[in-house]
Motif scaffolding. Structure first.
Motif, PDB file in Angstrom:
ATOM      1  N   ALA A   1     -59.390 -33.114 -29.471  1.00  0.00           N
ATOM      2  CA  ALA A   1     -59.753 -34.160 -28.517  1.00  0.00           C
ATOM      3  C   ALA A   1     -60.254 -33.547 -27.218  1.00  0.00           C
ATOM      4  N   GLN A   2     -59.641 -32.437 -26.833  1.00  0.00           N
ATOM      5  CA  GLN A   2     -60.093 -31.758 -25.618  1.00  0.00           C
ATOM      6  C   GLN A   2     -61.474 -31.148 -25.827  1.00  0.00           C
ATOM      7  N   ILE A   3     -61.693 -30.579 -27.021  1.00  0.00           N
ATOM      8  CA  ILE A   3     -62.989 -29.959 -27.318  1.00  0.00           C
ATOM      9  C   ILE A   3     -64.065 -31.037 -27.385  1.00  0.00           C
ATOM     10  N   ALA A   4     -63.774 -32.143 -28.076  1.00  0.00           N
ATOM     11  CA  ALA A   4     -64.749 -33.223 -28.214  1.00  0.00           C
ATOM     12  C   ALA A   4     -65.077 -33.834 -26.865  1.00  0.00           C
ATOM     13  N   ALA A   5     -64.118 -33.888 -25.989  1.00  0.00           N
ATOM     14  CA  ALA A   5     -64.375 -34.460 -24.672  1.00  0.00           C
ATOM     15  C   ALA A   5     -65.314 -33.572 -23.880  1.00  0.00           C
ATOM     16  N   GLY A   6     -65.287 -32.260 -24.162  1.00  0.00           N
ATOM     17  CA  GLY A   6     -66.142 -31.330 -23.464  1.00  0.00           C
ATOM     18  C   GLY A   6     -67.585 -31.364 -23.964  1.00  0.00           C
ATOM     19  N   LEU A   7     -67.766 -31.760 -25.193  1.00  0.00           N
ATOM     20  CA  LEU A   7     -69.118 -31.831 -25.751  1.00  0.00           C
ATOM     21  C   LEU A   7     -69.813 -33.101 -25.289  1.00  0.00           C
ATOM     22  N   LYS A   8     -71.062 -33.030 -25.164  1.00  0.00           N
ATOM     23  CA  LYS A   8     -71.838 -34.214 -24.782  1.00  0.00           C
ATOM     24  C   LYS A   8     -72.527 -34.715 -26.051  1.00  0.00           C
ATOM     25  N   LEU A   9     -71.815 -35.511 -26.821  1.00  0.00           N
ATOM     26  CA  LEU A   9     -72.339 -36.059 -28.071  1.00  0.00           C
ATOM     27  C   LEU A   9     -73.020 -37.395 -27.827  1.00  0.00           C
ATOM     28  N   GLY A  10     -74.033 -37.655 -28.615  1.00  0.00           N
ATOM     29  CA  GLY A  10     -74.710 -38.942 -28.526  1.00  0.00           C
ATOM     30  C   GLY A  10     -73.965 -39.971 -29.337  1.00  0.00           C
ATOM     31  N   PRO A  11     -74.535 -41.142 -29.464  1.00  0.00           N
ATOM     32  CA  PRO A  11     -73.866 -42.181 -30.263  1.00  0.00           C
ATOM     33  C   PRO A  11     -73.835 -41.788 -31.745  1.00  0.00           C
TER      34      PRO A  11
END
Length: 165
Positions: free
Chosen positions: A14-24
């Motif tokens: 969750a911490q890693i995903a929050a750091g990534l700028k993913l699109g929809p």
């Protein structure tokens, strides 16, 4: 993977995903459901073939058991008194010859005949009526109503239930 920080456990993904700028989130297009593929006509053909086979087997069984239906119809004439009681044994012999062949049944009489009848259908008891049947056939002695009913009932049951070859 869980990362332990002090006393609180946090989810590292969750911490890693929050750091990534993913699109929809991109979902694939829905697969359309149609009967245009080759499998459906094949399945339909097999289903139709199965129905045809079942119908043919039913018609064949119906024709195969015609002798039983005809014998039962004639037995109704015996039960109603239009035909004499000994005619039920003519029906039994004719039905047995049709089912098992003339060579097997044609020469049977007396005890061997009654034993044969009892063996080929469950729940019939011609051996128990042997003496009464013999007096009816060979001495033309009419049995009591109870015996007459038993003979007709056993004959009807035998014609309906006898096992075929």
């Amino acid at each position: 993977m869980m990362v332990r920080q002090d006393t609180l456990a946090t989810d590292s993904l969750a911490q890693i995903a929050a750091g990534l700028k993913l699109g929809p989130l991109q979902e694939p297009e829905a697969v359309s459901f149609t009967f245009e593929t080759i499998g459906w006509p094949i399945l339909g053909g097999l289903g139709l073939l199965g129905i045809v086979v079942l119908v043919v087997l039913q018609v064949r069984a119906y024709h195969k058991n015609r002798y039983r239906r005809e014998a039962l119809a004639e037995l109704e004439n015996v039960a109603s008194g239009k035909r004499p009681l000994f005619y039920s044994f003519v029906l039994l012999k004719r039905t047995a010859m049709h089912a098992y062949g003339r060579d097997t049944v044609g020469q049977m009489y007396g005890k061997s005949w009654y034993t044969f009848l009892d063996k080929k259908a469950q729940g019939v008891g011609f051996m128990a009526l042997e003496e009464r049947i013999d007096r009816l056939i060979y001495q033309d002695e009419l049995p009591e109503e109870q015996v007459k009913t038993a003979i007709i009932t056993n004959t009807k049951k035998w014609i309906k239930d006898h096992a075929t070859r």
